[in-house]
Design a protein around this motif. Structure first.
Motif, mmCIF file in Angstrom:
data_model
loop_
_atom_site.group_PDB
_atom_site.id
_atom_site.type_symbol
_atom_site.label_atom_id
_atom_site.label_comp_id
_atom_site.label_asym_id
_atom_site.label_seq_id
_atom_site.Cartn_x
_atom_site.Cartn_y
_atom_site.Cartn_z
ATOM 1 N N LEU A 1 -7.987 -2.751 -0.770
ATOM 2 C CA LEU A 1 -7.444 -2.931 0.431
ATOM 3 C C LEU A 1 -6.975 -4.400 1.151
ATOM 4 O O LEU A 1 -7.744 -5.555 0.419
ATOM 5 C CB LEU A 1 -8.390 -2.381 1.476
ATOM 6 N N LEU A 2 -5.852 -4.577 1.802
ATOM 7 C CA LEU A 2 -5.420 -5.803 2.458
ATOM 8 C C LEU A 2 -4.874 -5.785 3.812
ATOM 9 O O LEU A 2 -4.210 -4.790 4.107
ATOM 10 C CB LEU A 2 -4.746 -6.410 1.478
ATOM 11 N N ASP A 3 -5.425 -6.408 4.590
ATOM 12 C CA ASP A 3 -5.009 -6.486 6.164
ATOM 13 C C ASP A 3 -3.619 -7.256 5.928
ATOM 14 O O ASP A 3 -3.624 -8.336 5.777
ATOM 15 C CB ASP A 3 -6.004 -7.055 7.199
ATOM 16 N N ARG A 4 -2.448 -6.771 6.729
ATOM 17 C CA ARG A 4 -1.270 -7.428 6.856
ATOM 18 C C ARG A 4 -0.792 -7.398 7.901
ATOM 19 O O ARG A 4 -0.975 -6.531 8.844
ATOM 20 C CB ARG A 4 -0.161 -6.709 5.739
ATOM 21 N N ASN A 5 0.103 -8.210 8.416
ATOM 22 C CA ASN A 5 0.717 -8.386 9.696
ATOM 23 C C ASN A 5 2.252 -9.143 9.268
ATOM 24 O O ASN A 5 2.380 -10.082 8.921
ATOM 25 C CB ASN A 5 0.108 -9.278 10.610
ATOM 26 N N ASP A 6 3.267 -8.615 9.877
ATOM 27 C CA ASP A 6 4.774 -9.234 9.758
ATOM 28 C C ASP A 6 4.953 -10.314 10.476
ATOM 29 O O ASP A 6 6.068 -10.868 10.425
ATOM 30 C CB ASP A 6 5.680 -8.251 9.774
ATOM 31 N N GLY A 7 3.920 -10.829 11.420
ATOM 32 C CA GLY A 7 4.196 -11.771 12.165
ATOM 33 C C GLY A 7 4.519 -11.323 13.596
ATOM 34 O O GLY A 7 4.374 -12.129 14.630
ATOM 35 N N ASN A 8 4.897 -10.051 13.875
ATOM 36 C CA ASN A 8 5.429 -9.715 15.289
ATOM 37 C C ASN A 8 4.455 -8.301 15.493
ATOM 38 O O ASN A 8 4.660 -7.633 16.647
ATOM 39 C CB ASN A 8 6.727 -9.110 15.018
ATOM 40 N N GLN A 9 3.536 -7.894 14.628
ATOM 41 C CA GLN A 9 2.863 -6.861 15.141
ATOM 42 C C GLN A 9 1.454 -7.268 16.137
ATOM 43 O O GLN A 9 0.951 -8.524 15.669
ATOM 44 C CB GLN A 9 2.185 -6.137 13.750
ATOM 45 N N ASP A 10 1.151 -6.357 16.878
ATOM 46 C CA ASP A 10 0.022 -6.663 17.826
ATOM 47 C C ASP A 10 -1.392 -6.785 17.020
ATOM 48 O O ASP A 10 -2.312 -7.334 17.111
ATOM 49 C CB ASP A 10 -0.045 -5.844 18.992
ATOM 50 N N GLN A 11 -1.419 -5.676 16.035
ATOM 51 C CA GLN A 11 -2.476 -5.609 15.217
ATOM 52 C C GLN A 11 -2.256 -5.526 13.860
ATOM 53 O O GLN A 11 -0.966 -4.934 13.269
ATOM 54 C CB GLN A 11 -3.360 -4.242 15.571
ATOM 55 N N ASP A 12 -3.118 -5.965 13.022
ATOM 56 C CA ASP A 12 -2.992 -5.890 11.385
ATOM 57 C C ASP A 12 -3.038 -4.450 10.847
ATOM 58 O O ASP A 12 -3.578 -3.587 11.459
ATOM 59 C CB ASP A 12 -4.032 -6.573 10.735
ATOM 60 N N VAL A 13 -2.143 -4.186 10.071
ATOM 61 C CA VAL A 13 -2.128 -2.809 9.382
ATOM 62 C C VAL A 13 -2.840 -3.093 7.913
ATOM 63 O O VAL A 13 -2.907 -3.834 7.186
ATOM 64 C CB VAL A 13 -0.723 -2.551 8.945
ATOM 65 N N VAL A 14 -3.683 -1.990 7.568
ATOM 66 C CA VAL A 14 -4.355 -1.761 6.427
ATOM 67 C C VAL A 14 -3.465 -1.234 5.175
ATOM 68 O O VAL A 14 -2.944 -0.082 5.608
ATOM 69 C CB VAL A 14 -6.069 -1.107 6.675
ATOM 70 N N THR A 15 -3.383 -2.030 4.329
ATOM 71 C CA THR A 15 -2.477 -1.676 3.119
ATOM 72 C C THR A 15 -3.379 -1.380 1.829
ATOM 73 O O THR A 15 -4.559 -1.960 1.787
ATOM 74 C CB THR A 15 -1.532 -2.561 2.697
ATOM 75 N N VAL A 16 -2.888 -0.443 0.957
ATOM 76 C CA VAL A 16 -3.757 -0.205 -0.144
ATOM 77 C C VAL A 16 -2.800 -0.108 -1.548
ATOM 78 O O VAL A 16 -1.707 -0.020 -1.113
ATOM 79 C CB VAL A 16 -4.506 1.344 -0.066
ATOM 80 N N ALA A 17 -3.272 -0.385 -2.500
ATOM 81 C CA ALA A 17 -2.820 -0.560 -3.734
ATOM 82 C C ALA A 17 -3.800 -0.376 -4.833
ATOM 83 O O ALA A 17 -4.936 -0.516 -4.657
ATOM 84 C CB ALA A 17 -1.801 -1.711 -4.023
ATOM 85 N N ASP A 18 -3.459 0.410 -6.111
ATOM 86 C CA ASP A 18 -4.243 0.436 -7.106
ATOM 87 C C ASP A 18 -4.352 -0.944 -8.154
ATOM 88 O O ASP A 18 -4.985 -0.711 -9.088
ATOM 89 C CB ASP A 18 -3.633 1.740 -8.173
ATOM 90 N N ASP A 19 -3.636 -1.942 -7.879
ATOM 91 C CA ASP A 19 -3.721 -3.026 -8.506
ATOM 92 C C ASP A 19 -3.018 -4.277 -7.798
ATOM 93 O O ASP A 19 -2.490 -3.925 -6.473
ATOM 94 C CB ASP A 19 -2.673 -2.953 -9.871
ATOM 95 N N LEU A 20 -3.481 -5.475 -8.159
ATOM 96 C CA LEU A 20 -3.158 -6.708 -7.180
ATOM 97 C C LEU A 20 -1.655 -6.807 -7.279
ATOM 98 O O LEU A 20 -1.275 -7.394 -6.183
ATOM 99 C CB LEU A 20 -3.705 -8.028 -7.871
ATOM 100 N N THR A 21 -1.068 -6.713 -8.260
ATOM 101 C CA THR A 21 0.247 -6.977 -8.325
ATOM 102 C C THR A 21 1.049 -6.185 -7.407
ATOM 103 O O THR A 21 1.860 -6.856 -6.640
ATOM 104 C CB THR A 21 1.018 -6.627 -9.537
ATOM 105 N N THR A 22 0.795 -4.889 -7.056
ATOM 106 C CA THR A 22 1.287 -3.914 -6.138
ATOM 107 C C THR A 22 0.829 -4.134 -4.632
ATOM 108 O O THR A 22 1.652 -4.344 -3.899
ATOM 109 C CB THR A 22 1.040 -2.372 -6.518
ATOM 110 N N LEU A 23 -0.201 -4.717 -4.850
ATOM 111 C CA LEU A 23 -0.794 -5.079 -3.313
ATOM 112 C C LEU A 23 -0.007 -6.411 -2.864
ATOM 113 O O LEU A 23 0.211 -6.534 -1.645
ATOM 114 C CB LEU A 23 -2.307 -5.554 -3.464
#
Length: 396
Positions: free
Chosen positions: A45-67
């Protein structure tokens, strides 16, 4: 308020440097950012923000490269409410990586609602826990449910009455059921039990009163979906005790008992459970540096020490022998430590005077730390020289 804004906007619009400040701040605040990965059950899991979002989005992946490439959006807080008044407070992966228990706050309240989302489908289950407070959801080892803290008398809670909450209690919610089980309820309404669960099959409760650091420690076996009887580990609030892990029924604790700079001790839960004395032992003695946190990691331990206002991360083997320092490059402060039990890796968040939080992946077998590139653009920081100087006061 509208009239005040109009007066302020009119004045600011006349400033010659307004455009320059807008450009500079947009360049700094509008860059993409990412948090520190956390892994469990083969998922990241990783919290991300494109710089313009009010709140971070939680993203998911099965490996670090995809994350690192962006992953898949799993929880977007912008979808909670049309007016943006609901926020995400926590998202916790289950041990098998199939579920995320997350908590939502509305209008800034510290009352939260707990939900469960399937990682594969991104759909919420029917599980809902209302009026949870203070404690993030803590999964059982078999991922059949999670522990949470609540106040059954919440209906009469008032902001001007400090006693209105009543007495809190720790509950176990099992997925797909509505008969939550009472695990712990203190006699004192000021008391709160912080739950930690370890893969070895133990629930550890750190019991504190108010802001007091001194605590009690209880343990209960988790087996076959059942919660075993209480095992009293620390029976008097004489010091701080923070669980660092459990292995083979031995509990490791970070404590300041007779060690103001901190040390690590162990207690044999099986022997205490059978009526013995617990065979307490010192594992990592007190040092000149201050031990701020320690975790069982890989086949040993990872510890964060404070020396001269900067952190050092050290590795220890299972017997408490030092294996060396983790090289994180420039001096900094460790803000996040994410370790999945029995994993060969962990993730650190490190801040410095000139950088925001940077994420590192640490190979626990070698101690090598590699910085992670999780966004395609970072804020431009001017060249800065940092010097560390010490001085002795006049009185020595």
């Amino acid at each position: 308020v509208a009239a005040q804004n109009a007066v302020t906007d009119e004045y600011l619009a006349g400033l010659a440097s307004r455009g320059w400040f807008r450009e500079q701040l947009s360049a700094i605040l509008g860059v993409p950012r990412a948090g520190v990965p956390r892994s469990r059950g083969g998922r990241y899991l990783l919290d991300r923000n494109d710089g313009n979002q009010d709140q971070d989005v939680v993203t998911v992946a099965d490996d670090l490269t995809t994350l690192a490439a962006g992953g898949r959006a799993l929880i977007d807080p912008a979808e909670f409410s049309p007016d943006g008044t609901a926020s995400l407070r926590a998202a916790v992966l289950s041990p098998d990586g199939k579920w995320v228990a997350y908590k939502v706050s509305e209008a800034g309240s510290d009352w939260t609602r707990l939900r469960v989302r399937a990682v594969d489908s991104g759909a919420d289950t029917a599980d809902v826990v209302s009026y949870a407070k203070f404690v993030d959801p803590v999964w059982s080892p078999d991922a059949s449910g999670f522990f949470y803290w609540t106040y059954p008398e919440h209906g009469r809670a008032a902001g001007d009455d400090p006693t209105a909450l009543g007495t809190g209690q720790l509950m176990l919610h099992r997925l797909g059921r509505d008969d939550d089980e009472l695990i712990y309820r203190p006699d004192n309404p000021r008391v709160l039990a912080w739950p930690l669960v370890f893969a070895d099959g133990w629930l550890i409760l750190v019991i504190t009163a108010g802001a007091e650091r001194k605590c009690l420690v209880q343990a209960r076996r988790l087996r076959g979906g059942a919660v075993g009887p209480v095992v009293h580990v620390v029976t008097e609030p004489q010091a701080s005790f923070e669980p660092a892990g459990v292995q083979d029924d031995v509990l490791f604790l970070h404590t300041d008992l007779d060690a103001p700079r901190g040390k690590v001790v162990s207690a044999n839960l099986a022997r205490i459970e059978s009526g013995g004395a617990g065979v307490w032992a010192e594992l990592i003695p007190e040092r000149d540096d201050i031990l701020q946190r320690v975790h069982r990691a890989g086949s040993g331990f990872l510890a964060v020490y404070l020396r001269d206002a900067q952190h050092r991360v050290l590795r220890f083997d299972a017997a408490g022998a030092e294996l060396g320092e983790v090289d994180l490059g420039e001096p900094g402060s460790v803000s996040d430590v994410h370790i999945d039990e029995d994993s060969a890796e962990c993730f650190l968040g490190v801040e410095s005077f000139v950088r925001g939080t940077r994420a590192f992946r640490v190979d626990l077998s070698t101690g090598r730390a590699d910085p992670l590139l999780l966004t395609n653009r970072t804020a431009v920081v001017p060249d800065v020289t940092v010097e560390r100087r010490s001085a002795t006061s006049a009185d020595g």
